[in-house]
Design a protein around this motif. Sequence first.
Motif, PDB file in Angstrom:
ATOM      1  N   ALA A 164      30.021 -32.062 -66.273  1.00  0.00           N
ATOM      2  CA  ALA A 164      30.906 -31.354 -65.059  1.00  0.00           C
ATOM      3  C   ALA A 164      30.990 -32.609 -63.916  1.00  0.00           C
ATOM      4  O   ALA A 164      31.874 -32.970 -63.612  1.00  0.00           O
ATOM      5  CB  ALA A 164      30.484 -30.161 -64.673  1.00  0.00           C
ATOM      6  N   ALA A 165      29.658 -33.000 -63.623  1.00  0.00           N
ATOM      7  CA  ALA A 165      29.757 -33.888 -62.529  1.00  0.00           C
ATOM      8  C   ALA A 165      30.510 -35.239 -62.780  1.00  0.00           C
ATOM      9  O   ALA A 165      31.286 -35.887 -61.883  1.00  0.00           O
ATOM     10  CB  ALA A 165      28.248 -34.343 -62.014  1.00  0.00           C
ATOM     11  N   MET A 166      30.334 -35.882 -64.101  1.00  0.00           N
ATOM     12  CA  MET A 166      30.961 -36.766 -64.557  1.00  0.00           C
ATOM     13  C   MET A 166      32.327 -36.785 -64.397  1.00  0.00           C
ATOM     14  O   MET A 166      33.243 -37.806 -64.166  1.00  0.00           O
ATOM     15  CB  MET A 166      30.483 -37.600 -65.564  1.00  0.00           C
ATOM     16  CG  MET A 166      28.760 -37.997 -65.581  1.00  0.00           C
ATOM     17  SD  MET A 166      28.668 -39.304 -64.611  1.00  0.00           S
ATOM     18  CE  MET A 166      29.433 -40.542 -65.156  1.00  0.00           C
ATOM     19  N   PHE A 221      21.447 -26.133 -59.886  1.00  0.00           N
ATOM     20  CA  PHE A 221      21.718 -27.884 -59.758  1.00  0.00           C
ATOM     21  C   PHE A 221      20.420 -28.273 -59.298  1.00  0.00           C
ATOM     22  O   PHE A 221      20.037 -29.326 -59.702  1.00  0.00           O
ATOM     23  CB  PHE A 221      22.869 -27.849 -58.769  1.00  0.00           C
ATOM     24  CG  PHE A 221      23.245 -29.255 -58.789  1.00  0.00           C
ATOM     25  CD1 PHE A 221      24.014 -29.921 -59.570  1.00  0.00           C
ATOM     26  CD2 PHE A 221      22.783 -30.105 -57.655  1.00  0.00           C
ATOM     27  CE1 PHE A 221      24.095 -31.494 -59.406  1.00  0.00           C
ATOM     28  CE2 PHE A 221      22.730 -31.485 -57.390  1.00  0.00           C
ATOM     29  CZ  PHE A 221      23.752 -32.174 -58.383  1.00  0.00           C
ATOM     30  N   PHE A 222      19.843 -27.651 -58.326  1.00  0.00           N
ATOM     31  CA  PHE A 222      19.052 -28.461 -57.622  1.00  0.00           C
ATOM     32  C   PHE A 222      17.531 -28.340 -58.520  1.00  0.00           C
ATOM     33  O   PHE A 222      16.404 -28.982 -58.133  1.00  0.00           O
ATOM     34  CB  PHE A 222      18.740 -28.149 -55.954  1.00  0.00           C
ATOM     35  CG  PHE A 222      19.909 -28.533 -55.161  1.00  0.00           C
ATOM     36  CD1 PHE A 222      19.840 -29.817 -55.109  1.00  0.00           C
ATOM     37  CD2 PHE A 222      21.071 -27.737 -54.770  1.00  0.00           C
ATOM     38  CE1 PHE A 222      20.872 -30.131 -54.230  1.00  0.00           C
ATOM     39  CE2 PHE A 222      21.799 -28.227 -53.990  1.00  0.00           C
ATOM     40  CZ  PHE A 222      21.910 -29.522 -53.935  1.00  0.00           C
ATOM     41  N   ARG A 223      17.492 -27.596 -59.332  1.00  0.00           N
ATOM     42  CA  ARG A 223      16.398 -27.243 -60.226  1.00  0.00           C
ATOM     43  C   ARG A 223      16.419 -28.759 -61.007  1.00  0.00           C
ATOM     44  O   ARG A 223      15.271 -29.110 -61.543  1.00  0.00           O
ATOM     45  CB  ARG A 223      16.259 -26.132 -61.007  1.00  0.00           C
ATOM     46  CG  ARG A 223      15.785 -24.903 -60.397  1.00  0.00           C
ATOM     47  CD  ARG A 223      15.449 -23.835 -61.342  1.00  0.00           C
ATOM     48  NE  ARG A 223      15.478 -22.642 -60.910  1.00  0.00           N
ATOM     49  CZ  ARG A 223      16.650 -21.668 -60.927  1.00  0.00           C
ATOM     50  NH1 ARG A 223      17.537 -21.888 -61.616  1.00  0.00           N
ATOM     51  NH2 ARG A 223      16.454 -20.532 -60.305  1.00  0.00           N
ATOM     52  N   HIS A 224      17.400 -29.116 -61.355  1.00  0.00           N
ATOM     53  CA  HIS A 224      17.878 -30.371 -62.279  1.00  0.00           C
ATOM     54  C   HIS A 224      17.846 -31.711 -61.589  1.00  0.00           C
ATOM     55  O   HIS A 224      17.433 -32.700 -62.056  1.00  0.00           O
ATOM     56  CB  HIS A 224      18.990 -29.968 -63.219  1.00  0.00           C
ATOM     57  CG  HIS A 224      18.528 -28.916 -64.060  1.00  0.00           C
ATOM     58  ND1 HIS A 224      18.003 -29.100 -65.261  1.00  0.00           N
ATOM     59  CD2 HIS A 224      18.944 -27.501 -64.187  1.00  0.00           C
ATOM     60  CE1 HIS A 224      17.830 -27.916 -65.759  1.00  0.00           C
ATOM     61  NE2 HIS A 224      18.556 -27.072 -64.986  1.00  0.00           N
ATOM     62  N   PHE A 225      18.541 -31.686 -60.367  1.00  0.00           N
ATOM     63  CA  PHE A 225      18.797 -32.840 -59.775  1.00  0.00           C
ATOM     64  C   PHE A 225      18.427 -32.591 -58.193  1.00  0.00           C
ATOM     65  O   PHE A 225      18.663 -31.575 -57.720  1.00  0.00           O
ATOM     66  CB  PHE A 225      20.117 -33.350 -59.714  1.00  0.00           C
ATOM     67  CG  PHE A 225      20.950 -33.383 -61.241  1.00  0.00           C
ATOM     68  CD1 PHE A 225      20.305 -34.644 -62.003  1.00  0.00           C
ATOM     69  CD2 PHE A 225      21.318 -32.635 -61.812  1.00  0.00           C
ATOM     70  CE1 PHE A 225      20.631 -34.739 -63.276  1.00  0.00           C
ATOM     71  CE2 PHE A 225      21.917 -32.479 -63.218  1.00  0.00           C
ATOM     72  CZ  PHE A 225      21.589 -33.599 -63.923  1.00  0.00           C
ATOM     73  N   ARG A 255      23.521 -37.987 -56.707  1.00  0.00           N
ATOM     74  CA  ARG A 255      23.242 -39.347 -57.286  1.00  0.00           C
ATOM     75  C   ARG A 255      22.260 -39.343 -58.194  1.00  0.00           C
ATOM     76  O   ARG A 255      22.319 -40.271 -59.256  1.00  0.00           O
ATOM     77  CB  ARG A 255      22.441 -40.309 -56.218  1.00  0.00           C
ATOM     78  CG  ARG A 255      23.534 -40.529 -55.133  1.00  0.00           C
ATOM     79  CD  ARG A 255      22.990 -41.342 -53.994  1.00  0.00           C
ATOM     80  NE  ARG A 255      21.747 -40.431 -53.311  1.00  0.00           N
ATOM     81  CZ  ARG A 255      20.878 -40.877 -52.536  1.00  0.00           C
ATOM     82  NH1 ARG A 255      21.009 -42.053 -52.087  1.00  0.00           N
ATOM     83  NH2 ARG A 255      19.901 -40.146 -52.090  1.00  0.00           N
ATOM     84  N   GLU A 256      21.476 -38.233 -58.417  1.00  0.00           N
ATOM     85  CA  GLU A 256      20.418 -38.317 -59.267  1.00  0.00           C
ATOM     86  C   GLU A 256      21.211 -38.044 -60.925  1.00  0.00           C
ATOM     87  O   GLU A 256      20.513 -37.822 -61.764  1.00  0.00           O
ATOM     88  CB  GLU A 256      19.657 -37.050 -59.177  1.00  0.00           C
ATOM     89  CG  GLU A 256      18.468 -37.780 -58.358  1.00  0.00           C
ATOM     90  CD  GLU A 256      17.646 -39.217 -58.608  1.00  0.00           C
ATOM     91  OE1 GLU A 256      17.195 -38.798 -59.904  1.00  0.00           O
ATOM     92  OE2 GLU A 256      17.867 -40.011 -58.058  1.00  0.00           O
ATOM     93  N   VAL A 257      22.555 -37.490 -61.036  1.00  0.00           N
ATOM     94  CA  VAL A 257      23.142 -37.372 -62.177  1.00  0.00           C
ATOM     95  C   VAL A 257      23.209 -38.676 -62.981  1.00  0.00           C
ATOM     96  O   VAL A 257      23.166 -38.711 -64.036  1.00  0.00           O
ATOM     97  CB  VAL A 257      24.483 -36.775 -62.025  1.00  0.00           C
ATOM     98  CG1 VAL A 257      25.500 -36.767 -63.039  1.00  0.00           C
ATOM     99  CG2 VAL A 257      24.592 -35.362 -61.145  1.00  0.00           C
TER     100      VAL A 257
END
Length: 189
Positions: free
Chosen positions: A15-17, A44-48, A52-54
């Motif tokens: 989704a982010a990309m 989202f914040f559990r994963h990144f 930028r961390e995407v």
Amino acid sequence: MARWAPDTRERLRTAAMALFAERGFQATTVPDIVARAGVTRRTFFRHFSDKREVFFGDDEIPAIATRMIETAPAEEAPMHVVLDGLRRLAAERFDPRRDQVLAARRIISEEPDLRERDLRKQEDLRAAVRDGFRRRGEDDRTARSVAGLTVLVLQTALETWLEDADGTPLQDHLDATVDRVTGLLDTGR
């Protein structure tokens, strides 16, 4: 919302990309990403830690380099260890994801913050290679030289691979880059 689906991290990344490509990195917000992925902001914040961390959250390459150096035969020359590892990395991790890597590199090249983070990740790889060869008993100058050449070869090969519309495997670009660097270093002495 499918908050606990096993593919949540990849859905967020996809989704982010897509949003980064459509709107640009700066114009895309975390709420935009979670809405597109169908998850909550908390998920989202559990994963990144941030958007930028995407791009950089799964950078396992320094750890792979460390393991590769540790498990290589002791008698193998440092650059052979590196080149064998880079070729394996190309075949297993980069070539199968060429389109994703290309999309990510385009976005990174347009964003100063992302370019800065990318340079830090290159430094992480340089440090992992340097430290790995020091542990193998190489002197500091050799370890630093091999580490610098590793990053140079990988980054140059990635650039030419991503510019290549023919789909030539990254390994071929690695070999061509090594040939080019070798030629440049040949002083004829």
